[in-house]
Write a protein that holds these residues in place. Structure first.
Motif, PDB file in Angstrom:
ATOM      1  N   SER A  88       0.822  -1.223   0.000  1.00 28.03           N
ATOM      2  CA  SER A  88       0.000   0.000   0.000  1.00 28.03           C
ATOM      3  C   SER A  88       0.851   1.266   0.000  1.00 28.03           C
ATOM      4  O   SER A  88       0.502   2.254  -0.656  1.00 28.03           O
ATOM      5  CB  SER A  88      -0.979  -0.002   1.169  1.00 28.03           C
ATOM      6  N   THR A  89       1.956   1.272   0.720  1.00 22.36           N
ATOM      7  CA  THR A  89       2.800   2.476   0.733  1.00 22.36           C
ATOM      8  C   THR A  89       3.577   2.626  -0.574  1.00 22.36           C
ATOM      9  O   THR A  89       3.772   3.742  -1.057  1.00 22.36           O
ATOM     10  CB  THR A  89       3.784   2.469   1.923  1.00 22.36           C
ATOM     11  N   THR A  90       3.987   1.519  -1.167  1.00 19.18           N
ATOM     12  CA  THR A  90       4.713   1.571  -2.442  1.00 19.18           C
ATOM     13  C   THR A  90       3.891   2.285  -3.504  1.00 19.18           C
ATOM     14  O   THR A  90       4.420   3.063  -4.304  1.00 19.18           O
ATOM     15  CB  THR A  90       5.069   0.141  -2.902  1.00 19.18           C
ATOM     16  N   LYS A 131       1.403   8.382   2.507  1.00 15.23           N
ATOM     17  CA  LYS A 131       1.833   9.689   1.992  1.00 15.23           C
ATOM     18  C   LYS A 131       3.343   9.696   1.854  1.00 15.23           C
ATOM     19  O   LYS A 131       4.060   9.346   2.790  1.00 15.23           O
ATOM     20  CB  LYS A 131       1.394  10.795   2.961  1.00 15.23           C
ATOM     21  N   VAL A 132       3.825  10.062   0.663  1.00 19.11           N
ATOM     22  CA  VAL A 132       5.259  10.207   0.432  1.00 19.11           C
ATOM     23  C   VAL A 132       5.728  11.448   1.187  1.00 19.11           C
ATOM     24  O   VAL A 132       5.221  12.547   0.958  1.00 19.11           O
ATOM     25  CB  VAL A 132       5.581  10.331  -1.066  1.00 19.11           C
ATOM     26  N   MET A 133       6.682  11.260   2.084  1.00 26.50           N
ATOM     27  CA  MET A 133       7.206  12.370   2.880  1.00 26.50           C
ATOM     28  C   MET A 133       8.468  12.965   2.269  1.00 26.50           C
ATOM     29  O   MET A 133       8.766  14.135   2.447  1.00 26.50           O
ATOM     30  CB  MET A 133       7.502  11.903   4.310  1.00 26.50           C
ATOM     31  N   SER A 134       9.218  12.120   1.568  1.00 20.74           N
ATOM     32  CA  SER A 134      10.474  12.564   0.963  1.00 20.74           C
ATOM     33  C   SER A 134      10.756  11.669  -0.238  1.00 20.74           C
ATOM     34  O   SER A 134      10.611  10.446  -0.149  1.00 20.74           O
ATOM     35  CB  SER A 134      11.611  12.444   1.985  1.00 20.74           C
ATOM     36  N   VAL A 135      11.125  12.280  -1.358  1.00 17.45           N
ATOM     37  CA  VAL A 135      11.464  11.491  -2.543  1.00 17.45           C
ATOM     38  C   VAL A 135      12.580  12.189  -3.306  1.00 17.45           C
ATOM     39  O   VAL A 135      12.557  13.400  -3.496  1.00 17.45           O
ATOM     40  CB  VAL A 135      10.229  11.252  -3.448  1.00 17.45           C
ATOM     41  N   GLY A 136      13.574  11.402  -3.671  1.00 17.68           N
ATOM     42  CA  GLY A 136      14.674  11.874  -4.500  1.00 17.68           C
ATOM     43  C   GLY A 136      14.874  10.892  -5.633  1.00 17.68           C
ATOM     44  O   GLY A 136      14.054  10.007  -5.858  1.00 17.68           O
ATOM     45  N   ARG A 137      15.970  10.997  -6.343  1.00 12.80           N
ATOM     46  CA  ARG A 137      16.196  10.084  -7.465  1.00 12.80           C
ATOM     47  C   ARG A 137      16.476   8.651  -6.995  1.00 12.80           C
ATOM     48  O   ARG A 137      16.168   7.699  -7.688  1.00 12.80           O
ATOM     49  CB  ARG A 137      17.356  10.598  -8.331  1.00 12.80           C
ATOM     50  N   ALA A 140      13.502   7.200  -1.073  1.00  9.75           N
ATOM     51  CA  ALA A 140      12.189   7.775  -0.750  1.00  9.75           C
ATOM     52  C   ALA A 140      11.764   7.271   0.614  1.00  9.75           C
ATOM     53  O   ALA A 140      12.213   6.213   1.078  1.00  9.75           O
ATOM     54  CB  ALA A 140      11.154   7.390  -1.802  1.00  9.75           C
ATOM     55  N   MET A 141      10.890   8.045   1.263  1.00 11.13           N
ATOM     56  CA  MET A 141      10.320   7.619   2.540  1.00 11.13           C
ATOM     57  C   MET A 141       8.825   7.899   2.501  1.00 11.13           C
ATOM     58  O   MET A 141       8.396   8.994   2.123  1.00 11.13           O
ATOM     59  CB  MET A 141      10.971   8.345   3.712  1.00 11.13           C
ATOM     60  N   VAL A 142       8.048   6.884   2.865  1.00  7.47           N
ATOM     61  CA  VAL A 142       6.594   6.966   2.850  1.00  7.47           C
ATOM     62  C   VAL A 142       6.091   6.619   4.245  1.00  7.47           C
ATOM     63  O   VAL A 142       6.580   5.670   4.864  1.00  7.47           O
ATOM     64  CB  VAL A 142       5.997   5.976   1.823  1.00  7.47           C
ATOM     65  N   ARG A 143       5.107   7.372   4.731  1.00  6.81           N
ATOM     66  CA  ARG A 143       4.464   7.048   6.006  1.00  6.81           C
ATOM     67  C   ARG A 143       3.065   6.534   5.724  1.00  6.81           C
ATOM     68  O   ARG A 143       2.421   6.965   4.760  1.00  6.81           O
ATOM     69  CB  ARG A 143       4.375   8.279   6.900  1.00  6.81           C
ATOM     70  N   GLY A 144       2.594   5.640   6.594  1.00  4.29           N
ATOM     71  CA  GLY A 144       1.260   5.104   6.406  1.00  4.29           C
ATOM     72  C   GLY A 144       0.589   4.741   7.715  1.00  4.29           C
ATOM     73  O   GLY A 144       1.255   4.591   8.748  1.00  4.29           O
ATOM     74  N   HIS A 161      11.052   3.068   4.034  1.00  2.68           N
ATOM     75  CA  HIS A 161      12.154   3.657   3.270  1.00  2.68           C
ATOM     76  C   HIS A 161      12.428   2.767   2.062  1.00  2.68           C
ATOM     77  O   HIS A 161      12.568   1.546   2.203  1.00  2.68           O
ATOM     78  CB  HIS A 161      13.415   3.758   4.141  1.00  2.68           C
ATOM     79  N   LYS A 162      12.521   3.398   0.890  1.00  2.00           N
ATOM     80  CA  LYS A 162      12.718   2.649  -0.349  1.00  2.00           C
ATOM     81  C   LYS A 162      13.950   3.154  -1.089  1.00  2.00           C
ATOM     82  O   LYS A 162      14.336   4.306  -0.959  1.00  2.00           O
ATOM     83  CB  LYS A 162      11.495   2.784  -1.247  1.00  2.00           C
ATOM     84  N   VAL A 163      14.526   2.248  -1.887  1.00  2.00           N
ATOM     85  CA  VAL A 163      15.653   2.568  -2.761  1.00  2.00           C
ATOM     86  C   VAL A 163      15.176   2.335  -4.185  1.00  2.00           C
ATOM     87  O   VAL A 163      14.593   1.283  -4.494  1.00  2.00           O
ATOM     88  CB  VAL A 163      16.877   1.677  -2.452  1.00  2.00           C
ATOM     89  N   ASN A 164      15.405   3.303  -5.063  1.00  2.00           N
ATOM     90  CA  ASN A 164      15.018   3.159  -6.459  1.00  2.00           C
ATOM     91  C   ASN A 164      15.780   1.994  -7.091  1.00  2.00           C
ATOM     92  O   ASN A 164      16.951   1.773  -6.787  1.00  2.00           O
ATOM     93  CB  ASN A 164      15.312   4.461  -7.214  1.00  2.00           C
ATOM     94  N   ALA A 165      15.111   1.259  -7.949  1.00  2.00           N
ATOM     95  CA  ALA A 165      15.745   0.153  -8.678  1.00  2.00           C
ATOM     96  C   ALA A 165      15.147   0.113 -10.073  1.00  2.00           C
ATOM     97  O   ALA A 165      13.962   0.417 -10.254  1.00  2.00           O
ATOM     98  CB  ALA A 165      15.504  -1.171  -7.956  1.00  2.00           C
ATOM     99  N   PRO A 166      15.948  -0.267 -11.073  1.00  2.00           N
ATOM    100  CA  PRO A 166      15.408  -0.313 -12.437  1.00  2.00           C
ATOM    101  C   PRO A 166      14.336  -1.400 -12.558  1.00  2.00           C
ATOM    102  O   PRO A 166      14.391  -2.426 -11.875  1.00  2.00           O
ATOM    103  CB  PRO A 166      16.632  -0.637 -13.299  1.00  2.00           C
ATOM    104  N   VAL A 167      13.381  -1.152 -13.444  1.00  2.00           N
ATOM    105  CA  VAL A 167      12.342  -2.138 -13.719  1.00  2.00           C
ATOM    106  C   VAL A 167      12.971  -3.269 -14.525  1.00  2.00           C
ATOM    107  O   VAL A 167      13.692  -3.018 -15.502  1.00  2.00           O
ATOM    108  CB  VAL A 167      11.181  -1.500 -14.520  1.00  2.00           C
TER     109      VAL A 167
END
Length: 199
Positions: A88-90, A131-137, A140-144, A161-167
């Motif tokens: 849900s947060t993703t 809700k996304v609280m912070s996002v960069g390239r 990212a950090m999302v609260r729920g 807390h998430k780390v961007n990864a290629p699809v």
């Protein structure tokens, strides 16, 4: 200047379409799996009902907590909250996606910190707000929260807390209607790469 109502509704519809696209691609990919293969997150993805989304990186769902999520105390298992919050947060990152950043499934989890406040009885329909609280390239950090439908009870909260990864290429090859909207908006050429930037 505040957004006018027609613009706000158009943004809401666009955000909801971006979130729904993640579900559409997930279901198409899931259908390609062998019949006896059951993904851990499939139950969540089949049963979360989208209620609202915003271009600010916010999303709301409703989910019935069925016996599949239970423990021996006949309440939701704490581990079930992990996969429910993960998915849900993703999705809150979907409206914020750019080519190469936060596309399908919004990267990978770095940490998922859950605070359990009150047990969720089996048979309860909950409201999931993210809700996304912070996002960069790259990060990212999302609260729920997981709440009662009337908002009076908060069952648990999360900081994701998430780390961007290629699809992965086999996932990118599965097309949904949203892909054309996304590519047109960002000027993405078929087969990857961009010819202009929205920024």
């Amino acid at each position: 200047m505040p957004e006018s109502k027609p613009d706000a509704e158009a943004d809401r519809q666009k955000a909801m379409a971006a979130v729904q696209a993640m579900f559409q691609r997930y279901h198409l990919l899931s259908a390609q799996r062998p019949n006896d293969h059951i993904d851990f997150d499939r139950e969540v993805m089949r049963n979360m009902k989208l209620v609202d989304a915003g271009m600010d990186g916010s999303v709301e769902f409703e989910l019935l907590i069925t016996p599949s999520y239970s423990n021996l105390n006949n309440v939701m298992h704490g581990g079930a909250a992990g996969v429910i919050f993960d998915m849900s947060t993703t999705t809150a990152l979907c409206p914020l996606a750019q080519p190469g950043s936060w596309e399908f499934m919004g990267g990978v989890t770095r940490t998922l910190n859950i605070s359990y406040l009150k047990a969720v009885p089996i048979g309860t329909t909950v409201r999931l707000k993210s809700k996304v609280m912070s996002v960069g390239r790259q990060m990212a950090m999302v609260r729920g929260t997981m709440e009662s439908l009337d908002g009076r009870v908060t069952y648990c909260t999360v900081e994701h807390h998430k780390v961007n990864a290629p699809v992965l290429e086999h996932m990118r090859a599965v097309r949904v209607d949203w892909d054309e909207v996304f590519e047109r908006e960002w000027g993405v050429r078929e087969g990857g790469g961009t010819f202009k930037s929205k920024m």
